[in-house]
Design a protein around this motif. Sequence first.
Motif, PDB file in Angstrom:
ATOM      1  N   HIS A  11       4.019  87.433  15.904  1.00  0.00           N
ATOM      2  CA  HIS A  11       5.393  87.895  15.736  1.00  0.00           C
ATOM      3  C   HIS A  11       6.419  86.967  16.378  1.00  0.00           C
ATOM      4  CE1 HIS A  11       3.052  91.645  15.053  1.00  0.00           C
ATOM      5  NE2 HIS A  11       3.989  91.856  14.153  1.00  0.00           N
ATOM      6  N   LYS A  12       5.999  85.863  16.939  1.00  0.00           N
ATOM      7  CA  LYS A  12       6.960  84.975  17.581  1.00  0.00           C
ATOM      8  C   LYS A  12       7.871  84.339  16.529  1.00  0.00           C
ATOM      9  CE  LYS A  12       4.447  80.589  17.605  1.00  0.00           C
ATOM     10  NZ  LYS A  12       3.870  79.504  18.414  1.00  0.00           N
ATOM     11  N   ARG A  13       9.100  84.087  16.908  1.00  0.00           N
ATOM     12  CA  ARG A  13      10.097  83.498  16.021  1.00  0.00           C
ATOM     13  C   ARG A  13      10.334  82.028  16.334  1.00  0.00           C
ATOM     14  NH1 ARG A  13      11.188  88.483  17.712  1.00  0.00           N
ATOM     15  NH2 ARG A  13      11.844  90.086  16.234  1.00  0.00           N
ATOM     16  N   LEU A  14      10.260  81.692  17.615  1.00  0.00           N
ATOM     17  CA  LEU A  14      10.652  80.366  18.077  1.00  0.00           C
ATOM     18  C   LEU A  14       9.553  79.346  17.829  1.00  0.00           C
ATOM     19  CD1 LEU A  14      12.953  78.891  19.567  1.00  0.00           C
ATOM     20  CD2 LEU A  14      11.767  79.388  21.699  1.00  0.00           C
ATOM     21  N   PRO A 147      20.233  92.794  28.305  1.00  0.00           N
ATOM     22  CA  PRO A 147      21.197  92.061  27.468  1.00  0.00           C
ATOM     23  C   PRO A 147      21.129  90.564  27.766  1.00  0.00           C
ATOM     24  CG  PRO A 147      22.260  93.859  28.711  1.00  0.00           C
ATOM     25  CD  PRO A 147      20.896  93.672  29.287  1.00  0.00           C
ATOM     26  N   TRP A 148      21.301  89.769  26.741  1.00  0.00           N
ATOM     27  CA  TRP A 148      21.351  88.310  26.902  1.00  0.00           C
ATOM     28  C   TRP A 148      22.556  87.822  26.100  1.00  0.00           C
ATOM     29  CZ3 TRP A 148      16.527  85.119  28.059  1.00  0.00           C
ATOM     30  CH2 TRP A 148      16.838  83.756  28.204  1.00  0.00           C
ATOM     31  N   VAL A 149      23.597  87.397  26.787  1.00  0.00           N
ATOM     32  CA  VAL A 149      24.830  86.990  26.117  1.00  0.00           C
ATOM     33  C   VAL A 149      24.662  85.623  25.481  1.00  0.00           C
ATOM     34  CG1 VAL A 149      27.272  86.413  26.433  1.00  0.00           C
ATOM     35  CG2 VAL A 149      26.262  88.348  27.685  1.00  0.00           C
ATOM     36  N   LEU A 164      18.334  79.695  19.619  1.00  0.00           N
ATOM     37  CA  LEU A 164      18.625  80.445  20.842  1.00  0.00           C
ATOM     38  C   LEU A 164      18.397  81.935  20.625  1.00  0.00           C
ATOM     39  CD1 LEU A 164      19.630  80.804  23.706  1.00  0.00           C
ATOM     40  CD2 LEU A 164      21.976  80.636  22.856  1.00  0.00           C
ATOM     41  N   GLU A 165      18.837  82.452  19.488  1.00  0.00           N
ATOM     42  CA  GLU A 165      18.600  83.872  19.202  1.00  0.00           C
ATOM     43  C   GLU A 165      17.097  84.145  19.094  1.00  0.00           C
ATOM     44  OE1 GLU A 165      19.931  87.442  16.137  1.00  0.00           O
ATOM     45  OE2 GLU A 165      20.866  85.469  16.017  1.00  0.00           O
ATOM     46  N   THR A 174      17.931  91.599  24.394  1.00  0.00           N
ATOM     47  CA  THR A 174      18.847  91.999  23.333  1.00  0.00           C
ATOM     48  C   THR A 174      19.999  91.016  23.263  1.00  0.00           C
ATOM     49  OG1 THR A 174      18.325  94.338  23.713  1.00  0.00           O
ATOM     50  CG2 THR A 174      20.349  93.842  22.486  1.00  0.00           C
ATOM     51  N   PRO A 175      20.134  90.258  22.159  1.00  0.00           N
ATOM     52  CA  PRO A 175      21.226  89.286  22.070  1.00  0.00           C
ATOM     53  C   PRO A 175      22.576  89.979  21.919  1.00  0.00           C
ATOM     54  CG  PRO A 175      19.972  89.342  20.023  1.00  0.00           C
ATOM     55  CD  PRO A 175      19.244  90.229  20.980  1.00  0.00           C
TER      56      PRO A 175
END
Length: 371
Positions: A11-14, A147-149, A164-165, A174-175
């Motif tokens: 399930h990894k995206r990066l 949260p991750w801004v 980055l997302e 959570t972006p």
Amino acid sequence: MSSTHEGAHEHKRLVGPVRIVGSGLLGASIGLGLRQQGVEVILDDASPSARRLAIDYGAGRAPADGDEPTLIVVCVPPDVTADIVVRELADYPNALVTDVASVKVEPLRELERRGADVSRYIGSHPMAGRERGGPISARADLFVGRPWVIAGHDAISYRAAAALEDLVLDLGATPIEMTPEEHDRGVAVVSHAPQVVASLMAARLGDAPDASLGLAGQGVRDVTRIAASDAGLWVQILGANAGHVETVLRALRDDLDGVISALSAPSDPGSLRAIAETIGRGNTGVARLPGKHGQSTVFTRVVVMVDDTPGQLGRLFTEMGEAGINLEDLRLEHSPGAQFGLAEVSVVPEHEERLIDELVRRGWTIAGAQA
């Protein structure tokens, strides 16, 4: 390899490799989290010993000739963030570069002043941490649910910032999209000014009599918990976000002056009302803080006496589960010299009566309940 890790990898995206510059708490935690996802991580640090320690903990590998990272995460103190970002942009012309400093406006402005390629730079800030720093305190799950801004700007496209997302989501965070200005104004209220307030209150304890400190309960511990933070780091953070923090503290000072004035003459007309309204505004403010999963639900807190013996807290959790009641939050308090503790469990209001009835039936002593 375990099936759990295999599922995580699926399930990894990066797509790596990811280069992390700075192997302290945040850098090492990012490395551990990505390695758990099967992403290749390259660790670098100005301190060779810090880098070796983070590598020993499994947060990544040392840099090597020919490295071509797709994403670079700069995890260094705010006063050198721009310097390192400029270097990384120049050294790796095909990589997206982000940083995790707790201020976002000043690094971007400094990069623009230096003519850096900000089309490959986007600032970010994970709202997570611990009182202790360094790779020894790092955790792969540090960012889960936090949260991750992502502080976008006009010079970078959504597509260019996609890696980055992916990083944020792979780490379980959570972006949150904000402008650099919105971010700095926000953290002044919820992080930077509270650090100053906690430190000022904790400073009052320095000269307090030992007998007074012996009375300390969870309230003063909650207020001063973050006062143990690194002074050198906070000098940099507060200096970089001085304007916004000053605005918050000036308003706080005005409110404090009002309370002091009321306390200096509590019998005067309006004094007690002023104090009550101050407490009331605090009630309103704290009620606005999002709860678990960002919910705005206000929970009911039930205080349960728990014997200070092994297994009692586990028994409480088990019996709450058997009663079909979900634990929303938990706070523990120990009274000095007492052979029991107080477990303040938070539940949705509609479960309060059933929880109390079930626990009393099972032999627990309820010390109180409040919304």
